[in-house]
Design an enzyme around this catalytic site. Structure first.
Site, PDB file in Angstrom:
ATOM      1  N   GLU A  69       0.793  -1.232   0.000  1.00 58.71           N
ATOM      2  CA  GLU A  69       0.000   0.000   0.000  1.00 58.71           C
ATOM      3  C   GLU A  69       0.824   1.281   0.000  1.00 58.71           C
ATOM      4  O   GLU A  69       0.539   2.215  -0.756  1.00 58.71           O
ATOM      5  CB  GLU A  69      -0.983   0.012   1.188  1.00 58.71           C
ATOM      6  CG  GLU A  69      -2.248  -0.808   0.986  1.00 58.71           C
ATOM      7  CD  GLU A  69      -2.066  -2.313   1.140  1.00 58.71           C
ATOM      8  OE1 GLU A  69      -0.938  -2.744   1.466  1.00 58.71           O
ATOM      9  OE2 GLU A  69      -3.037  -3.065   0.926  1.00 58.71           O
ATOM     10  N   HIS A 140     -11.950  -4.413   8.963  1.00 58.02           N
ATOM     11  CA  HIS A 140     -12.562  -4.348   7.635  1.00 58.02           C
ATOM     12  C   HIS A 140     -13.893  -3.596   7.666  1.00 58.02           C
ATOM     13  O   HIS A 140     -14.748  -3.833   6.834  1.00 58.02           O
ATOM     14  CB  HIS A 140     -12.803  -5.758   7.067  1.00 58.02           C
ATOM     15  CG  HIS A 140     -11.568  -6.551   6.790  1.00 58.02           C
ATOM     16  ND1 HIS A 140     -10.778  -7.074   7.768  1.00 58.02           N
ATOM     17  CD2 HIS A 140     -10.982  -6.926   5.611  1.00 58.02           C
ATOM     18  CE1 HIS A 140      -9.773  -7.740   7.227  1.00 58.02           C
ATOM     19  NE2 HIS A 140      -9.858  -7.666   5.930  1.00 58.02           N
TER      20      HIS A 140
END
Ligand SMILES: Cc1ncc(C[n+]2csc(CCOP(=O)(O)OP(=O)(O)O)c2C)c(N)n1
Ligand SMILES: Cc1ncc(C[n+]2csc(CCOP(=O)(O)OP(=O)(O)O)c2C)c(N)n1
Ligand SMILES: [Mg+2]
Ligand SMILES: [Mg+2]
Lengths: 337, 325, 337, 325
Positions: A69, A140
């Site tokens: 990322e 999440h």
């Protein structure tokens, strides 16, 4: 044949397909628009948003990446500074934490630090939130827009409808600045009318999703649905509320919001994110600064609890706002004093 | 079929087979519960990969540490976790290891040394490094094992962890489970690192790449690594080649591979079949004892489901409990 | 001989030495208290705060590390979960961005996610801010407390005086939870009275640094100095303000703050960080929620500009609040209506 | 003294010497301005390390890209940056490359291909990877060079960058300047990575470790790397051993090394002395022409200071200009 003549009848499109269509149109228009991210090619990314794009545009414009990322954000920056317009999908916004250095310390600042020599047209696509996307747990399900809305140099948008999702994404892709584009996972399957014709929605413009004059509710993303549901229920009880969808979290459309509040004198802010230090606090603070004399009741928040998101549904249901809470809080505001 | 000679007694080997079967049934059961809507969230099965944690754990003590991933049931069961509490956790029950707060992706079992499943790719690796550091600091001889997938080799933090462990000579074993995919992406499409021994050597430690389908091979490979850690000789990187038989999570469409590829792997690479064949061949079990093991493994899982089903949901009023210690 | 008898006379100590002394005392008390960070050993860390500690405690408790912020935070977590009490120094808070995943997604959440099986007693020491630490530019001057104050599971403290710096750090080290301990670089050399005797300052307790009844100023960190300077100037003009130092940013000491505002009816919030989405917004929002009926003027902010920190001093001076601004804003609040 | 034969004309070699001298004087001047309070912030000198960017840049076109670090004056001057605008930037003037917004640590010079100094360790490396990706995408033949220090090898992002560049075969050259220290910490104390060729090979690309004090050796080493990039053959890691003569920043106490160590390095490792001796010996210059070069380098710096001093400060009212494009 003008675009209008090609058919003005808007189609029903899901939020997910609206996002895809925005990318598709922009990638056709400009081959320097490229989509990067984990599994974004054939697999279509974390939620299938980019399905079929790789088949049309190939590796050149749709590129599977390693799970890196921070480097991806930095790579997007380098590409953006040299002629590309990257869209980077984080599979879940929670993982953007790994890239926040490149997003906030680099991409957000290069225009300023380097005295206008460069700029960074990047779109960071961040699927976030929980709700009907259930039991994804602590890593999440988060809503982290407040982190990015605090950083000058970034723009932050958060569409709630397919129409807005498409128009804002196209605007974000064309914007010369880095834009954190938040998409709510639980909205992907929701449908709405989207014109066939090209349109853009200007970043920084809120939208009045329902008119009313007894109170204003401000709610973005999935919370808009709850706000509208609450508004409907309130209307049955004779309370007409105005529901504003800010759509852009930074810059904030003060005009639209302040005008509404100066009309309704009462305001309820709704936010899925953890209550403390979320964007609603900033909305509230600015409303207080600008509309103090018009307020007939305290500015009130309906917000996510200050807890990590639990897995068990019995707990999860306690964590997020719901329409009933909004109804109650609006009533409290309306009956204040 | 394994050709490995080990020091393991037949009893222990049969126990290892049973553990592999428990992992398998645990996950198959979780899969069917998921399909029936009784489990939520993302459930990631390690079916096909059971040999790795079982081979590793055969060297570990209960007080040794592991950090796990989103695909962590096998790591936990192999480490000795109670399948009842594990299943209860997957069902979000108050009797689960994490009292229903964690779920499959964030389970932990401190009583058997699991510091937790970290579903953010590679995020558990620094934690294992920290536990190893802590043991060294406190003069204890526990070791830490960090499990992670091939996809984690894209994540920079893992190299920070390799470097730190090497510089500080920490008692940690890095275990990479290369199951050929990160979600839909084949390992070699996004991970350039291939030569594990050279890589580790360039950082001053030992790395090996081995077949992860043969539990005895895993066991044998892990011995030196865990001894090295136990004796404060520094870290080791164990890279095992394996294959994921199920989708990335239950219900995942698997458009990136053919049914044939999966079937072939199931036929040729099933670690339970491989180990069973060896044990039969070596005369350590016969068809009947193999059936008994299977039945008893299944029974434990049935019991676990019963336990979990009977268990209460967390009290909604306690949604904010444990935010702070 | 009791501790009291050893001498109750407080000494003058700098903020920097107060921080060092807190670490030293705690490291002596408990050998599992360990300091990690880049150059923290002989060099004493980015600002010399930990000088001399390595000489006393050696590698065992004071450890130079590679430049690996995210892994260090995760390593601190693993150590904390297994019996150590790590203190991790980030050389500049700006770089904590690299570790925000481990801080916010892991350390902050392990207690909750794992249902109370574990906890993470870590102190993240974060030198932040600009001001008299001049011209450090966009990557070495930021104030990022708002990021952390938004995350449940973390505590965030921000001492403004040597006394508070020492007492809060000792409390943070003993706290069973991860604590983001912010130290202001421009305060290091400031001096104040610090007792010889051991003391702790409870996390979550604000402190009234000056009493008054015409308005309340809330200011933490370096801003407290400006607030006190402004208060003094206002007093000359006959305006007596109460100055509250929250000391802890999360959890917020609502009692102390609300009580003051219910007395003074006016409040000015001061924050060095970029205005939008900073902690002052949360203070303001809560004050509005709880004290609306007591307020005689809008809640007002004096805050850093929404820009990356520029290098040139001519620009830098425009970015941060100053005492004159605070005076003006307080007067506006006092003369409101 | 260099023993390297090259294809460089004497003119170019003298130009390279001059560039090294310009870097040296630029920084010595910055140091004295800093001591007199005319410069603020952190100013990090690359004195002793000048051969590296000069040797690299001899292969680069103006439209090739570099990303730089907190120790970036040399990278910029070698890439052709105007010392006037650079000095003005250090003084925070409106005529500086970044109009005074950036300063020494955040300077950039887009007109000569510098995408900027990134003072967050390793943070510029992904940006160079992105520029390389962008060139590949656009079918252009520009290459990107990422400069970083030995300390950056502790930062995980850099391994993400290595991996990405290798997987995508990007036209990027990674240049590590191992100046023996990261602030007070000796390289080997916190960086385990030593064997650069093995490391790079394990990731599928080429890595070399070379002496960075001899500019012609740097030049020679860089040739293959830049050619490889230019021809889209993928990345290279060049690791140069060098030494930092000054403190980490001007005014840093340097408690971590002896004066003798520094003096010895200055005596034996000065890249300007080494190159001068070679040029004299090879007859490409004589004492007089060497003096002339020195004088003309100094003159440029003097001019730069004058320019910077005469330049206006940024208008305070424009403090928010450039936040958004
Ligand atoms: C930092 C981060 N990025 C992305 C994801 C989304 N994600 C979950 S699992 C996964 C693939 C992991 O692959 P691998 O490490 O090989 O483990 P496997 O699933 O194959 O066991 C990804 C990308 C994540 N969890 N964390
Ligand atoms: C991510 C990050 N952590 C810490 C720092 C503080 N810092 C500035 S320079 C430096 C040392 C860098 O060493 P090296 O990479 O070898 O470069 P050198 O200074 O030797 O040129 C450190 C730790 C930083 N700038 N960025
Ligand atoms: Mg995998
Ligand atoms: Mg160095």
């Amino acid at each position: 044949m003008s675009t209008r003549e090609q058919g003005t009848s808007p189609r029903k499109l899901s939020y997910l397909l609206a996002i895809r269509e925005a990318m598709q149109e922009e990638m056709r228009r400009d081959k320097n628009v490229i989509l990067l991210g984990e599994d974004v090619a054939r697999h279509g990314g974390g939620f299938g948003v980019s399905k079929e794009l790789w088949e049309e545009f190939g590796d050149a414009q749709v590129r599977n990446t390693p799970i890196s990322e921070n480097c991806l954000a930095g790579m997007a920056l380098g590409a953006a500074m040299t002629g590309c317009r990257p869209i980077l999908e984080f599979m879940f916004m929670d993982f953007s934490a790994l890239a926040i250095d490149q997003i906030c310390n680099e991409a957000a600042k290069v225009s300023y630090m380097y005295g206008g020599q460069t700029n960074a047209p990047i779109v960071f696509r961040c699927p976030q939130g929980g709700l009907s996307y259930k039991s994804a747990g602590a890593h999440h399900s988060q809503s982290l827009e407040a982190w990015y809305a605090h950083i000058p140099g970034l723009k932050v948008v958060f569409p709630a409808t397919p129409y807005d999702a498409k128009g804002l994404l196209k605007a974000a892709i064309r914007d010369p600045n880095p834009v954190v584009y938040i998409e709510h996972k639980a909205l992907y399957s929701t449908e709405g009318l989207v014109p066939e014709e090209e349109y853009l929605i200007p970043i920084g413009k809120a939208d009045i999703k329902r008119s009313g004059n007894q109170a204003t509710i401000i709610a973005a993303g999935y919370m808009l649905q709850y706000a509208l549901e609450a508004a409907q229920n309130l209307a049955i009880e004779g309370i007409e509320v105005e529901v504003i969808d800010p759509r852009t979290l930074n810059p904030m459309d003060e005009d639209c919001i302040f005008t509404s509040i100066r009309k309704t004198h009462r305001v309820v802010l709704v936010q899925e994110a953890c209550r403390s230090g979320g964007v609603a606090a900033e909305w509230g603070m600015r409303i207080n600064e600008a509309c103090f004399d018009w307020l007939d009741a305290p500015i009130t928040r309906v917000a996510g609890a200050d807890v990590p998101i639990p897995y068990a549904q019995s707990l999860e249901n306690k964590v997020w706002p719901n329409p009933t809470q909004i109804v109650d809080v609006v009533k409290n505001a309306c009956y204040f004093k | 079929m394994s050709k490995i000679e080990t020091d393991l007694s037949p009893e222990i080997q049969l126990e290892m087979l049973k553990t592999m079967l428990k992992i398998r049934y645990f996950e198959m059961t979780a899969g069917s519960l998921y399909k029936r809507g009784l489990l939520k969230g993302g459930v990631h099965a390690c079916i096909g990969q059971e040999a790795i944690p079982v081979g590793i754990s055969a060297h570990l003590r209960t007080d040794d540490y592991i950090t796990s991933t989103h695909r962590g049931h096998g790591h936990h069961i192999a480490k000795g976790a109670d399948v009842k509490r594990l299943m209860a956790e997957l069902m979000g029950k108050e009797t689960g290891y994490c009292k229903g707060r964690g779920g499959s992706m964030h389970v932990a079992a401190f009583e058997v040394g699991s510091l937790g499943a970290f579903p953010i790719v590679a995020a558990g690796v620094p934690c294992a490094v920290g536990a190893a550091f802590s043991m060294m600091h406190q003069g204890k001889d526990q070791v830490a094992v960090a499990y992670f997938g091939d996809g984690a080799l894209g994540q920079g933090t893992i190299y920070e962890a390799f470097n730190l462990a090497s510089v500080l000579k920490l008692p940690v074993v890095f275990v990479c489970e290369n199951n050929c995919f990160a979600v839909s992406t084949r390992t070699e499409a996004t991970v350039a690192l291939k030569d594990i021994p050279s890589f580790a050597a360039s950082f001053g430690f030992t790395g090996v790449r081995e077949n992860g389908q043969d539990v005895l091979n895993v066991y044998k490979t892990a011995r030196a690594a865990i001894t090295r850690a136990r004796e404060n000789q520094g870290p080791t990187l164990l890279y095992f080649d394996t294959y994921r038989f199920e989708g990335h999570y239950f219900g995942e469409p698997e458009i990136y591979r053919t049914r044939e590829e999966v079937q072939k792997s199931r036929d040729e690479l099933d670690p339970i079949d491989i180990f069973s064949a060896y044990l039969l061949d070596a005369g350590m079990m016969n068809k009947q004892s193999r059936d008994e093991i299977e039945i008893s493994a299944r029974a434990e899982i049935e019991e676990a489901i019963e336990f979990a089903k009977q268990s209460p949901d967390p009290n909604p009023e306690e949604f904010a409990k444990y935010v702070y210690a």
